[in-house]
Design an enzyme around this catalytic site. Structure first.
Site, short mmCIF file in Angstrom:
data_model
loop_
_atom_site.label_atom_id
_atom_site.label_comp_id
_atom_site.label_asym_id
_atom_site.label_seq_id
_atom_site.Cartn_x
_atom_site.Cartn_y
_atom_site.Cartn_z
N HIS A 38 0.76 -1.12 -0.12
CA HIS A 38 0.10 0.12 -0.12
C HIS A 38 0.85 1.29 -0.13
O HIS A 38 0.49 2.24 0.48
CB HIS A 38 -1.08 0.02 1.12
CG HIS A 38 -1.77 -1.17 1.26
ND1 HIS A 38 -3.03 -1.56 0.94
CD2 HIS A 38 -1.31 -2.27 2.10
CE1 HIS A 38 -3.19 -2.67 1.25
NE2 HIS A 38 -2.32 -3.35 1.96
N SER B 161 15.75 20.42 -16.86
CA SER B 161 14.72 21.17 -17.12
C SER B 161 15.10 22.47 -18.10
O SER B 161 16.13 23.28 -17.75
CB SER B 161 14.12 21.58 -15.69
OG SER B 161 13.10 23.03 -16.12
#
Ligand code: ARG
Length: 440
Positions: A159, A281
């Site tokens: 989970h 970037s």
């Protein structure tokens, strides 16, 4: 546009606008099938020779013409595209231009329907072999990392919540076993579909004693796809199966990519990706982005889309329908893109750097609670009672991940990864792939 091969004197057919629609991107996709179409055309010419349609000299002329065309296409001297309607017409046009009437004989007893089927079948066989080899390459790197860095402790999650101490070995070996299984599936699927549709013509056979056994052997098929209607009706369905195997691989690559992109975040900080697989970037000078891994993750979406597209197209009655041409795009695009992406995975796996300290620190004391409960049960307490009795926090805090991993002796788990067993299976499948005759 040149006259299509199906044009007849006196009859008006498709004009340029319609011709362009018929060819569409089909003739461009046929570039991927062209070499296979040429090989199958040679096999068909052989069948025509033994059926008495072509003389030995005519066959030899075709053989040479086809070799010339194949070489020209490979060297970029012959480019498939409009004005050809498709690769099949282009081959016949080339042979006719070179050899005259001999070229005009080559389509005897053949339809573009079995021609496209046999070329596609050879293409799929080739790509499934490439897929099997790639999966073996990926599994090799994963098992090598499991061997080299296997003892490094890291959190095991369920989970996406910290669950129990785990190891790099368990993570890497699990993915390695998966890719080994997928390599085997690719091989099995290759065998399942290695059957010869050539000689079924438009789907109803022909009034010629075509030696289909001989073309089966020449093209390296395991057997003949016997029923001509079935040969036609299998179009798209075989493609679906081949894509299904590719999807298994891209799905597992997506899982690996997901894990890496998660563990690469500053929040986790467990892995560093090799520079070659990251980009900067355009605006944020402080960033290094895991673009390759993200594209690998997205790749499965394209394969899923291709599967859906295929399924939508092949909702058809028996026999050839031109809709079937639309099965080519999803098949070829998914395989070309998928194999390209999967080809980057071995280098990626080999280049991952693990931050051992960060992984160890992320193993919180509470993660030893399962060990404690099972130890108590081993000492005789019913497990449910052991589970319900809270563990001693001092004991939990004292525990070391390494000790937990060393005690995880159930077969396949951290203390017993069974790498020799996994490697032996991988080698067995590698041997089967290496022994393949290679596509004609
Ligand atoms: N480009 C076509 C295809 O991929 C070739 C077969 C054309 N057959 C026909 N009967 N019109 O399906």
């Amino acid at each position: 546009m040149s006259n299509p091969i199906w044009s007849k004197p006196g009859a008006t057919g498709a004009d340029e606008e319609v011709q362009a629609f018929l060819a569409g991107e089909d003739v461009l996709l046929d570039r991927h099938l062209f070499a296979f179409d040429i090989a199958a055309t040679r096999a068909h010419a052989g069948a025509l020779k033994s059926a008495g349609i072509l003389s030995a000299r005519e066959y030899d002329a075709l053989d040479i013409g086809l070799a010339e065309l194949g070489a020209a296409a490979e060297q970029g001297l012959f480019e498939l595209g409009p004005p050809h309607e498709d690769g099949h017409s282009a081959i016949e046009a080339f042979l006719t231009e070179r050899l005259g009437d001999v070229g005009r004989k080559v389509h005897t007893g053949r339809s573009r329907n079995d021609q496209v089927q046999v070329a596609t079948r050879l293409y799929m066989r080739d790509r499934l072999e490439a897929l099997a080899a790639l999966c073996i390459g990926i599994a090799t790197e994963l098992l090598a990392r499991a061997d080299a860095d296997g003892d490094l402790p890291m959190p095991g999650y369920t989970h996406i919540q910290r669950a129990v101490p785990s190891s790099v070995g368990l993570w890497m070996a699990g993915l390695g076993e998966a890719f080994t299984d997928i390599a085997e599936l690719a091989l099995l699927t290759r065998g399942w579909m290695n059957t010869n549709p050539l000689g079924t013509a438009a789907g109803y056979g022909v009034n010629l004693p075509l030696d289909r056994d001989a073309t089966t052997v020449e093209l390296g098929f395991d057997r003949m796809q016997v029923n001509p209607m079935y040969a036609q009706n299998s179009r798209g369905r075989f493609e679906l199966q081949a894509l299904g195997v590719l999807a298994q691989a891209t799905l597992e690559a997506r899982r690996l990519a997901w894990d890496l992109s998660l563990f690469n975040t500053e929040e986790f900080g467990f892995v560093r990706m090799p520079d070659r697989y990251t980009t900067g970037s355009s605006i944020m000078p402080n960033k290094r982005n895991p673009d390759v891994v993200e594209l690998l993750r997205g790749m499965h979406g394209a394969v899923q889309g291709a599967l859906a597209e295929l399924q939508a197209v092949i909702s058809l009655p028996s026999g050839y329908q031109r809709d079937l041409q639309a099965t080519k795009g999803p098949l070829i695009r998914a395989f070309e893109g998928g194999l390209q992406g999967l080809g980057l995975v071995p280098g990626l796996v080999a280049g991952i750097e693990f931050d051992a300290e960060a992984m160890r620190e992320a193993i919180a004391p509470h993660m030893h609670a399962t060990d404690v409960a099972i130890e108590r049960a081993r000492d005789g307490l019913p497990f449910r009672e052991a589970y319900q009795t809270p563990p001693d926090p001092v004991d939990l805090a004292r525990r070391e991940p390494d000790a937990s991993l060393e005690a995880r002796v159930s077969p396949g788990a951290c203390a017993d990864l069974r790498l020799p067993e996994l490697n032996a299976r991988l080698e067995e499948i590698r041997g089967l792939v290496d022994d393949l005759p290679g596509t004609g």
